[in-house]
Design a protein around this motif. Structure first.
Motif, PDB file in Angstrom:
ATOM      1  N   PHE A  93       0.816  -1.211   0.000  1.00 36.03           N
ATOM      2  CA  PHE A  93       0.000   0.000   0.000  1.00 36.03           C
ATOM      3  C   PHE A  93       0.851   1.263   0.000  1.00 36.03           C
ATOM      4  O   PHE A  93       0.336   2.357  -0.209  1.00 36.03           O
ATOM      5  N   GLY A  94       2.132   1.120   0.243  1.00 35.32           N
ATOM      6  CA  GLY A  94       3.019   2.270   0.207  1.00 35.32           C
ATOM      7  C   GLY A  94       2.922   3.130   1.446  1.00 35.32           C
ATOM      8  O   GLY A  94       2.542   4.296   1.390  1.00 35.32           O
ATOM      9  N   ILE A  95       3.254   2.545   2.580  1.00 42.16           N
ATOM     10  CA  ILE A  95       3.187   3.280   3.840  1.00 42.16           C
ATOM     11  C   ILE A  95       4.094   4.513   3.793  1.00 42.16           C
ATOM     12  O   ILE A  95       3.812   5.514   4.449  1.00 42.16           O
ATOM     13  N   ASP A  96       5.134   4.446   2.968  1.00 39.42           N
ATOM     14  CA  ASP A  96       6.008   5.611   2.832  1.00 39.42           C
ATOM     15  C   ASP A  96       5.241   6.800   2.258  1.00 39.42           C
ATOM     16  O   ASP A  96       5.505   7.942   2.595  1.00 39.42           O
ATOM     17  N   TRP A 101       2.681  12.070   2.994  1.00 41.26           N
ATOM     18  CA  TRP A 101       1.440  12.847   3.021  1.00 41.26           C
ATOM     19  C   TRP A 101       1.281  13.537   4.366  1.00 41.26           C
ATOM     20  O   TRP A 101       0.905  14.702   4.426  1.00 41.26           O
ATOM     21  N   LYS A 102       1.571  12.833   5.461  1.00 41.63           N
ATOM     22  CA  LYS A 102       1.449  13.431   6.785  1.00 41.63           C
ATOM     23  C   LYS A 102       2.484  14.530   6.991  1.00 41.63           C
ATOM     24  O   LYS A 102       2.263  15.447   7.762  1.00 41.63           O
ATOM     25  N   GLY A 103       3.597  14.440   6.297  1.00 38.23           N
ATOM     26  CA  GLY A 103       4.642  15.448   6.426  1.00 38.23           C
ATOM     27  C   GLY A 103       4.304  16.752   5.740  1.00 38.23           C
ATOM     28  O   GLY A 103       4.905  17.773   6.007  1.00 38.23           O
ATOM     29  N   LYS A 104       3.317  16.746   4.856  1.00 38.72           N
ATOM     30  CA  LYS A 104       2.964  17.975   4.115  1.00 38.72           C
ATOM     31  C   LYS A 104       2.245  18.956   4.984  1.00 38.72           C
ATOM     32  O   LYS A 104       1.531  18.759   5.849  1.00 38.72           O
TER      33      LYS A 104
END
Length: 104
Positions: A93-96, A101-104
């Motif tokens: 799922f691409g946890i990275d 996204w959370k870093g934005k």
């Protein structure tokens, strides 16, 4: 006449081989670029079904026993297996991407 015919056929064959080589090169580059994006193929769709089934089936009365039995059985699986499955799911799922996204 034969020389002209061989020249035309040879040139056409050479162009065909060249185009096949270019297609193979482009395909290899695309596969290499997609390799970093997760496991290729149906893995995303498969895991969406696997993760969604318990929630959806919980609302369908005749499927509820299979959900309950499934979770009972999952509790008996070794922790390393469940942890491995969760790790693979995160990788697919691409946890990275979630962290980005959370870093934005």
């Amino acid at each position: 006449m034969t020389g002209l015919l061989l020249s035309i056929l040879g040139g056409t064959f050479k162009d065909w081989v060249s185009s096949k080589s270019e297609i193979a090169k482009t395909t290899a580059i695309a596969k290499a670029q997609n390799a970093g994006k997760g496991i290729a193929g149906w893995s995303d769709e498969y895991l969406v079904v696997v993760w969604s089934y318990p929630l959806i089936a919980s609302f369908i009365p005749f499927m509820q026993p299979s959900v309950e039995a499934g979770f009972t059985y999952i509790n008996s699986l070794p922790e390393w297996y469940v942890g491995g499955f969760i790790t693979i799911s995160f990788a697919v799922f691409g946890i990275d991407k979630l962290f980005k996204w959370k870093g934005k």
